[in-house]
Design a protein around this motif. Structure first.
Motif, PDB file in Angstrom:
ATOM      1  N   TYR A 124       0.802  -1.219   0.000  1.00 16.97           N
ATOM      2  CA  TYR A 124       0.000   0.000   0.000  1.00 16.97           C
ATOM      3  C   TYR A 124       0.838   1.274   0.000  1.00 16.97           C
ATOM      4  O   TYR A 124       0.290   2.369  -0.108  1.00 16.97           O
ATOM      5  N   PHE A 125       2.151   1.129   0.111  1.00 19.08           N
ATOM      6  CA  PHE A 125       3.016   2.307   0.057  1.00 19.08           C
ATOM      7  C   PHE A 125       3.450   2.622  -1.371  1.00 19.08           C
ATOM      8  O   PHE A 125       4.100   3.638  -1.618  1.00 19.08           O
ATOM      9  N   GLY A 126       3.089   1.765  -2.340  1.00 21.70           N
ATOM     10  CA  GLY A 126       3.492   1.933  -3.729  1.00 21.70           C
ATOM     11  C   GLY A 126       2.644   2.913  -4.506  1.00 21.70           C
ATOM     12  O   GLY A 126       1.701   3.514  -3.983  1.00 21.70           O
ATOM     13  N   ARG A 127       2.950   3.020  -5.802  1.00 18.13           N
ATOM     14  CA  ARG A 127       2.293   4.031  -6.649  1.00 18.13           C
ATOM     15  C   ARG A 127       0.815   3.744  -6.865  1.00 18.13           C
ATOM     16  O   ARG A 127       0.043   4.657  -7.182  1.00 18.13           O
ATOM     17  N   GLU A 128       0.381   2.488  -6.672  1.00 16.96           N
ATOM     18  CA  GLU A 128      -1.051   2.187  -6.829  1.00 16.96           C
ATOM     19  C   GLU A 128      -1.873   2.717  -5.661  1.00 16.96           C
ATOM     20  O   GLU A 128      -3.102   2.806  -5.760  1.00 16.96           O
ATOM     21  N   ALA A 129      -1.204   3.034  -4.560  1.00 14.72           N
ATOM     22  CA  ALA A 129      -1.922   3.473  -3.363  1.00 14.72           C
ATOM     23  C   ALA A 129      -1.340   4.778  -2.823  1.00 14.72           C
ATOM     24  O   ALA A 129      -1.550   5.839  -3.397  1.00 14.72           O
ATOM     25  N   LEU A 130      -0.562   4.726  -1.745  1.00 12.48           N
ATOM     26  CA  LEU A 130      -0.069   5.952  -1.109  1.00 12.48           C
ATOM     27  C   LEU A 130       0.901   6.709  -1.996  1.00 12.48           C
ATOM     28  O   LEU A 130       0.810   7.936  -2.139  1.00 12.48           O
ATOM     29  N   GLY A 131       1.854   5.998  -2.577  1.00 10.70           N
ATOM     30  CA  GLY A 131       2.800   6.612  -3.506  1.00 10.70           C
ATOM     31  C   GLY A 131       3.694   7.670  -2.888  1.00 10.70           C
ATOM     32  O   GLY A 131       4.244   8.513  -3.595  1.00 10.70           O
ATOM     33  N   LYS A 132       3.854   7.632  -1.581  1.00 10.87           N
ATOM     34  CA  LYS A 132       4.678   8.618  -0.896  1.00 10.87           C
ATOM     35  C   LYS A 132       6.092   8.085  -0.720  1.00 10.87           C
ATOM     36  O   LYS A 132       6.306   6.896  -0.535  1.00 10.87           O
TER      37      LYS A 132
END
Length: 313
Positions: A124-132
């Protein structure tokens, strides 16, 4: 008479103010909070049509998130997460809404090993989700290598969504002047990475966190002695006893709650009370609210983790 009455009221107000002040000082500003108690696949469990999961679908019992702890420092406005579970979105929201609201989502995530319930939430930290960019991940060498060399996790590294803080066995990480964390190796099914437990040290108290281990006898340390050294111990309680699931349990070795209780049977109630069982499989009767075996264990002095539980450090 009037002067005596005023003097008495002043005395009451002064005492009340003093008591409130003392109580406020006694409340720790650093603590652990339980954000999830279930085994990797959570509760209800995928594919489960048994009575244990039917209790959820019938509305008799609530969903249980995968095992995770939050470490909160109110004084320094910092918070950390132990485990990146599939429930990480709501667990981080819990930290934010009910414990400490800051401009930083989390100051770091401590991983124990590469089984799905303990690291899969990193997706969930990747570009599909949080992307931060720049979420700090505390990981052991093999865990870091696994994430760096295998997709899709290596994309998180390449895009700098996560950045590593390297851990070493029995080497303490100083988080701030009041909090320290020490990882230690434990035997487990290490297909992709090593497995660690953690010792979390606050100003006043210390806690162990061992959500996964094969059997206590396989460890090079004595679990009773280790519990005696700390104030709290969150211990692997995946299964209650042998034969709980319809498959060879030797393939997924864990210390049964019955076994752990037996190891501590001759210990003082104060030692037993330090043990807090966590990481329950959906089949574990201790996960059910009306469990008789759970009640029996509690009468012996053992405790069971629940979401929202708070342990002051």
């Amino acid at each position: 008479m009037k002067q005596l009455l005023l003097l008495f009221l002043f005395f009451l107000i002064s005492c009340d103010t003093e008591l409130k002040s003392i109580k406020k000082e006694q409340v720790s500003k650093q603590y652990l909070t339980v954000l999830g108690i279930a085994q990797d696949a959570g509760y209800p469990h995928i594919g489960c049509q048994k009575e244990c999961c039917a209790n959820f679908y019938n509305g008799n019992y609530k969903k249980q998130k995968v095992v995770s702890l939050g470490l909160v420092d109110i004084e320094n406005k910092q918070k950390w997460l132990f485990e990146a579970t599939p429930d990480i979105a709501t667990q981080l929201a819990n930290l934010e809404q009910h414990h400490l609201k800051t401009n930083t989502l989390v100051n770091g995530i401590f991983l124990t090993h590469a089984h799905i319930g303990h690291y899969a939430g990193l997706m969930y930290f990747g570009r599909e989700a949080l992307g931060k960019k720049g979420t700090p991940i505390f990981a052991m060498p093999k865990m870091k290598t696994f994430l760096t060399e295998n997709g899709p996790w290596n994309q998180l590294v390449t895009l700098e969504n996560i950045v590593f803080n390297n851990l070493q066995n029995d080497t303490t990480i100083v988080l701030n002047t009041r909090l320290k964390v020490t990882p230690f190796l434990v035997p487990h099914r290490d297909e992709f990475s090593e497995t660690v437990g953690y010792k979390v040290e606050g100003k006043n108290k210390t806690a162990l966190f061992i959500p996964d281990i094969n059997k206590w006898g396989k460890w090079n340390k004595n679990i009773v002695e280790e519990v005696q050294k700390v104030d709290y111990a969150f211990l692997d309680a995946t299964f209650f006893k042998e034969g709980e699931i319809n498959r060879p349990m030797s393939e997924i070795p864990h210390p049964f709650i019955e076994e752990t209780i037996h190891l501590f049977k001759d210990e003082a109630i104060a030692t037993k009370n330090k043990v807090i069982f966590i990481h329950f499989n959906h089949t574990n009767p201790a996960l059910q609210r009306t469990s008789k075996v759970k009640t029996t264990a509690e009468k012996l002095g053992f405790r069971f983790a629940f979401e929202g539980m708070r342990i002051d450090l």
